[in-house]
Design a protein around this motif. Structure first.
Motif, mmCIF file in Angstrom:
data_model
loop_
_atom_site.group_PDB
_atom_site.id
_atom_site.type_symbol
_atom_site.label_atom_id
_atom_site.label_comp_id
_atom_site.label_asym_id
_atom_site.label_seq_id
_atom_site.Cartn_x
_atom_site.Cartn_y
_atom_site.Cartn_z
ATOM 1 N N ILE A 5 -6.418 -37.802 48.472
ATOM 2 C CA ILE A 5 -7.131 -36.699 47.817
ATOM 3 C C ILE A 5 -6.736 -35.405 48.513
ATOM 4 O O ILE A 5 -6.813 -35.304 49.734
ATOM 5 N N VAL A 10 -9.263 -29.655 45.657
ATOM 6 C CA VAL A 10 -10.642 -29.906 45.203
ATOM 7 C C VAL A 10 -11.489 -28.663 45.477
ATOM 8 O O VAL A 10 -12.261 -28.209 44.623
ATOM 9 N N ALA A 13 -10.707 -25.797 43.058
ATOM 10 C CA ALA A 13 -11.263 -26.065 41.721
ATOM 11 C C ALA A 13 -12.771 -25.811 41.711
ATOM 12 O O ALA A 13 -13.303 -25.190 40.782
ATOM 13 N N GLU A 183 -26.152 -27.508 38.055
ATOM 14 C CA GLU A 183 -25.233 -26.738 38.902
ATOM 15 C C GLU A 183 -23.898 -27.439 39.146
ATOM 16 O O GLU A 183 -23.117 -27.010 39.983
ATOM 17 N N GLY A 184 -23.664 -28.530 38.428
ATOM 18 C CA GLY A 184 -22.366 -29.185 38.516
ATOM 19 C C GLY A 184 -22.273 -30.189 39.635
ATOM 20 O O GLY A 184 -23.247 -30.466 40.334
ATOM 21 N N GLU A 185 -21.072 -30.758 39.772
ATOM 22 C CA GLU A 185 -20.917 -31.892 40.690
ATOM 23 C C GLU A 185 -20.247 -31.509 42.007
ATOM 24 O O GLU A 185 -20.090 -32.350 42.878
ATOM 25 N N PHE A 186 -19.836 -30.275 42.124
ATOM 26 C CA PHE A 186 -19.048 -29.889 43.298
ATOM 27 C C PHE A 186 -19.902 -29.936 44.569
ATOM 28 O O PHE A 186 -20.916 -29.257 44.669
ATOM 29 N N ASP A 187 -19.468 -30.749 45.518
ATOM 30 C CA ASP A 187 -20.202 -30.901 46.770
ATOM 31 C C ASP A 187 -19.429 -30.168 47.875
ATOM 32 O O ASP A 187 -18.446 -30.679 48.401
ATOM 33 N N THR B 2 -19.647 -28.039 32.893
ATOM 34 C CA THR B 2 -18.866 -29.197 32.455
ATOM 35 C C THR B 2 -18.328 -29.962 33.651
ATOM 36 O O THR B 2 -18.136 -29.408 34.729
ATOM 37 N N SER B 3 -18.093 -31.250 33.448
ATOM 38 C CA SER B 3 -17.586 -32.081 34.539
ATOM 39 C C SER B 3 -16.104 -31.777 34.769
ATOM 40 O O SER B 3 -15.326 -31.675 33.838
ATOM 41 N N ASN B 4 -15.771 -31.607 36.026
ATOM 42 C CA ASN B 4 -14.391 -31.326 36.400
ATOM 43 C C ASN B 4 -13.912 -32.541 37.177
ATOM 44 O O ASN B 4 -14.504 -32.915 38.181
ATOM 45 N N LEU B 6 -11.625 -33.012 39.186
ATOM 46 C CA LEU B 6 -11.285 -32.764 40.593
ATOM 47 C C LEU B 6 -12.527 -32.738 41.477
ATOM 48 O O LEU B 6 -12.489 -33.161 42.624
ATOM 49 N N THR B 7 -13.629 -32.199 40.949
ATOM 50 C CA THR B 7 -14.823 -32.048 41.782
ATOM 51 C C THR B 7 -15.851 -33.152 41.534
ATOM 52 O O THR B 7 -16.907 -33.153 42.156
ATOM 53 N N ALA B 8 -15.517 -34.089 40.644
ATOM 54 C CA ALA B 8 -16.447 -35.202 40.386
ATOM 55 C C ALA B 8 -16.546 -36.072 41.639
ATOM 56 O O ALA B 8 -15.585 -36.167 42.413
ATOM 57 N N PRO B 9 -17.693 -36.708 41.848
ATOM 58 C CA PRO B 9 -17.838 -37.553 43.032
ATOM 59 C C PRO B 9 -16.797 -38.671 43.065
ATOM 60 O O PRO B 9 -16.425 -39.214 42.031
ATOM 61 N N VAL B 10 -16.329 -38.995 44.270
ATOM 62 C CA VAL B 10 -15.333 -40.051 44.454
ATOM 63 C C VAL B 10 -16.070 -41.393 44.580
ATOM 64 O O VAL B 10 -17.143 -41.458 45.166
ATOM 65 N N ASN B 287 -25.934 -30.119 44.788
ATOM 66 C CA ASN B 287 -24.703 -29.660 44.155
ATOM 67 C C ASN B 287 -24.757 -28.154 43.989
ATOM 68 O O ASN B 287 -25.819 -27.550 44.082
#
Lengths: 268, 290
Positions: A5, A10, A13, A183-187, B2-4, B6-10, B287
């Motif tokens: 990765i 990441v 983005a 707020e999206g998935e970005f951690d 929206t789901s990206n 690249l940033t979606a959980p692994v 998040n």
């Protein structure tokens, strides 16, 4: 596999998406309520980070700290109360003014401000100048995060420390859910953690519990601004926010608890 | 938002299982308990380096954060020659070693006798065979080092470690800091076959985080010193998992060791991550912006 990765990609983005929503005008609007929260909370999370370095037996009275994106002084104020000198990097005039006013009220004269963004600071002029370089709650400002971290390492002769949200207060989660905000998935925390490990910086990790206290007006403004990132605020939103904050407030103050992840390491 | 992708959980569990399966595919045979008995002497010498520097450093990190104290009862999963048994027993109330290899158990007893510690016992089983329900909440700390790579069902085994503690769990995982000697030796013996990965850290941190734990970390550096004969013994066992150890292979190992350390002791610098958490504390997701 973890090595496959590209965490810098990441990060870019995630930050691109965030910055599309969190424009400069958003942060200008947030400046007042954020400042109110930090000062009303008596710099609670900064004190916890200070406690961490004290407990480790690392903190020295002679230290000179660099606080990047200091805001109103969540890190700067508690550290200035214990160490020799703190330099705050803060380009926003109102934030810097709030910081210096707070310092004056506390009788602190060992704080100076570099009125620039970290990217504008000439790191070559400060090589190995600081004992600890801290950047708290501000990593989102750096799309090119690894080069900026390397610059922080370059000006440190001791330690670097990056602090970031680890767990949102449950109250915040409830209100955002009620308002239908995703707020999206970005951690950010986990991305920076993996990015550092992949680049050969193996940071220590501490998770600190913090409590934020703010006036009802500040809490309402903060949630309204958050909603405003996603859609036009309507009367129904305002009513929900007012009702929620008032319901949870005690004697005019709204208090929430969350967790912050602190990544710190000794610079080679 | 929206789901990206690249940033979606692994899916870290999938990563862990893939890593395990990739390693299994290049194995000539599986590890057996007797392999660990064969490793007892070299492992012991390594762990004893600088008066148990490795175990002492782990203890210091945990004690500073009140994860362990003189009143603690500790369970060590896969204790080997007494990695934590000896340094911890000097300081805690009691430590139980889960260790199935007879050779390792003998080494624990020898090392304990030498150190003058008696406040320990040994469960002579592999961890998977221990009935964790019988030990529920019996300990203040469950700790393990250089063992979890053997568990394909990692979160199930982590859950069992959590079950037996009323306090904390701790996993000490090695951090790869470019062991060029190992990489070069592998290439000489195994050619272009990719070397097996034992990715305990930071993968374990991601797994725990993904499953709602609140793990904290201290990075420690330590030294391991072993005689050339013990190093040879270690490599002989290691390479027998991946190929047939012919006299030629053994000679390749000897030559590499001699070039590296001459006839003297082999000194290696290692780095590990001490990862601990309180299983009772869980995090909500965070998040977006803090």
């Amino acid at each position: 596999m973890i090595a496959q990765i590209d965490w810098e990609t990441v990060w870019v983005a995630g930050i691109d998406e965030m910055n599309r929503l969190s424009t400069t005008s958003y942060w200008n609007r947030r400046a007042e309520d954020y400042s109110d929260m930090v000062l009303t909370s008596d710099c609670n999370h900064g004190r916890k980070i200070l406690d961490l370095f004290e407990m480790e037996g690392i903190l020295q009275k002679e230290w000179h700290i660099l606080d990047i994106a200091s805001g109103p002084g969540a890190i700067t104020i508690p550290f200035a109360e214990r160490v020799c000198r703190v330099t705050a990097v803060e380009p926003a005039e109102r934030m810097a003014a709030a910081l210096m006013s707070s310092a004056q009220n506390r009788g602190l004269s060992n704080i100076e401000v570099i009125p620039q963004t970290w990217q504008e600071v000439d790191d070559a002029a400060y090589v190995k100048n600081y004992d600890l370089v801290v950047c708290c709650h501000a990593l989102w400002q750096f799309a090119d995060i690894l080069p900026q971290i390397r610059r922080m390492e370059a000006v440190s002769k001791g330690y670097c420390c990056l602090a970031h949200g680890f767990e949102a207060p449950s109250e915040t989660l409830k209100i955002t859910e009620t308002l239908g905000i995703d707020e999206g998935e970005f951690d950010q925390f986990l991305t920076v953690f993996n990015l550092l490990n992949d680049s050969g910086v193996y940071p220590n990790v501490d998770v600190i519990d913090y409590t934020f206290t703010r006036s009802v007006a500040s809490a309402v403004a903060s949630v309204e601004n958050l909603v405003g990132k996603y859609r036009l605020l309507d009367a129904s939103d305002s009513a929900i926010i007012q009702e929620y904050v008032q319901h949870h407030a005690v004697e005019g103050f709204y208090q929430v608890s969350g967790r912050m992840g602190v990544l710190w390491w000794k610079v080679a | 938002m929206t789901s990206n992708s690249l940033t979606a959980p692994v899916d870290w569990v999938k990563s862990w299982e893939e890593s395990y399966d990739t390693r299994s595919r290049i194995m000539h045979r599986d590890y057996e308990i007797d392999d660990w008995s064969e490793r007892a002497e070299d492992y012991s010498e390594s762990r004893r380096t600088n008066n148990y520097e490795f175990g002492e450093s782990v203890y210091s990190a945990l004690a500073l954060h009140r994860v362990v104290s003189p009143r603690s009862r500790v369970l060590e999963v896969g204790a080997g020659p007494g990695t934590f048994v000896i340094p911890f027993a000097r300081k805690v109330d009691h430590i139980t070693a889960v260790e199935p290899a007879e050779g390792m158990a003998r080494m624990i007893n020898l090392n304990a006798a030498e150190a003058g510690v008696k406040n320990y016992d040994i469960i002579p089983k592999i961890w998977q065979d221990v009935n964790s329900a019988d030990l529920r909440d019996r300990y203040d700390l469950t700790i393990t080092s250089t063992v979890i790579w053997m568990f394909r069902d990692i979160m199930a085994q982590i859950g069992r470690m959590e079950e037996v503690t009323r306090g904390h769990c701790c996993v000490v995982g090695s951090v790869g800091i470019g062991q060029t000697f190992e990489a070069e030796l592998w290439r000489k013996i195994m050619g272009n076959i990719p070397s097996p990965q034992y990715p305990e850290y930071p993968l374990i941190y991601n797994l725990l985080y993904m499953h709602g734990r609140v793990p904290q970390v201290r990075i420690i550096d330590y030294t391991s010193t072993r005689t050339p004969e013990n190093m040879l013994r270690m490599y002989r066992v290691f390479y027998s998992i991946y190929t047939e150890v012919t006299p030629e292979v053994e000679e390749t190992i000897r030559e590499a060791l001699y070039r590296d350390s001459g006839e003297g002791l082999c000194v290696r610098k290692y780095r590990s991550a001490v990862v601990w958490w309180d299983p009772a504390i869980r995090r909500n997701e965070l998040n977006g912006i803090a």
